[in-house]
Write an enzyme that holds these catalytic residues in place. Sequence first.
Site, PDB file in Angstrom:
ATOM      1  N   HIS A  52       3.922   0.763   3.233  1.00 13.40           N
ATOM      2  CA  HIS A  52       3.138   1.217   4.378  1.00 13.40           C
ATOM      3  C   HIS A  52       3.898   2.226   5.247  1.00 13.40           C
ATOM      4  O   HIS A  52       3.292   2.902   6.076  1.00 13.40           O
ATOM      5  CB  HIS A  52       2.660   0.026   5.211  1.00 13.40           C
ATOM      6  CG  HIS A  52       3.701  -0.612   6.080  1.00 13.40           C
ATOM      7  ND1 HIS A  52       4.362  -1.768   5.726  1.00 13.40           N
ATOM      8  CD2 HIS A  52       4.180  -0.265   7.293  1.00 13.40           C
ATOM      9  CE1 HIS A  52       5.197  -2.106   6.689  1.00 13.40           C
ATOM     10  NE2 HIS A  52       5.113  -1.208   7.655  1.00 13.40           N
ATOM     11  N   ASP A  82       4.107  -4.271  -0.967  1.00 14.99           N
ATOM     12  CA  ASP A  82       4.476  -3.437   0.181  1.00 14.99           C
ATOM     13  C   ASP A  82       5.865  -2.824   0.010  1.00 14.99           C
ATOM     14  O   ASP A  82       6.648  -2.750   0.959  1.00 14.99           O
ATOM     15  CB  ASP A  82       4.397  -4.217   1.490  1.00 14.99           C
ATOM     16  CG  ASP A  82       4.411  -3.286   2.710  1.00 14.99           C
ATOM     17  OD1 ASP A  82       4.050  -2.100   2.549  1.00 14.99           O
ATOM     18  OD2 ASP A  82       4.798  -3.732   3.803  1.00 14.99           O
ATOM     19  N   SER A 158      10.449  -1.827   9.714  1.00 16.13           N
ATOM     20  CA  SER A 158       9.826  -1.934   8.391  1.00 16.13           C
ATOM     21  C   SER A 158      10.589  -1.129   7.351  1.00 16.13           C
ATOM     22  O   SER A 158      10.865   0.054   7.535  1.00 16.13           O
ATOM     23  CB  SER A 158       8.380  -1.435   8.449  1.00 16.13           C
ATOM     24  OG  SER A 158       7.579  -2.286   9.224  1.00 16.13           O
TER      25      SER A 158
END
Length: 251
Positions: A52, A82, A158
């Site tokens: 993402h 992911d 992230s």
Amino acid sequence: MSLLRSFSDEIAAVVARVRPAVLHLRTHGRGRSGTGSGFVCGPDGLALTNCHVVDGAHSVEATFHDGRTTRAQVLGVDPATDLAVLRVPDAGVEPLPLADSNALRVGDFALAVGCPHGLAHSVTAGILSGLGRALPGPGGQTIEDVIQTDAPLNPGNSGGPLLDVDGRVIGIATAILPMAQGLCFAVPASTAGAVLPELRDFGRVVRGWLGVAVQVVELAPAVARRLGLPATRALGVFEVTKGSPAERAGV
């Protein structure tokens, strides 16, 4: 030397060793820009981050701890886990090794290095709060066997590494729960190790599909013996996707 001083020196040494391989990522595309983290994990500048973070980006810029900036190439993305694999030219840093995350224990110490809110190469610490969690992924799929930690993570973390006390990557930071305190999640390093070669070589992961969401559960020893299971850990099915092969088979 006091125990606290010794512990502090050990952690500072691990951070100094791993920071050069951690990347601050800036993405541009579709009229918007974003930021995230990543880390060099293999030869020739091979790096990992979250799907993402880079999915849909026209360009990805990677900045090292020493201030060097370079253009990164996205080799492949996998929304189901992911994860994404990058190539960062002229990295010139020691890659971070991927640990066997199957050997992790709840309560193990963990360090997270990343770039929350653009604050490059920040470090936080905590413990592993849970294992075998299931988490909704960015593409709607459920990411299985996710690590839960209370090491503080924020937007921008992230794709950064979650590390053990030896500086080995045990997970890739992926998500937080809004309005929750101390509920942060990472994709296990063992999952990353499985999908990395396919993303590197083919740009995607080809996999079979069953259509169930599972979660690791602990069984009472008596129940495990009655079921003839060799261990007390098992997978419990808590969701079956409509129209899936599992539903058609009667799961």
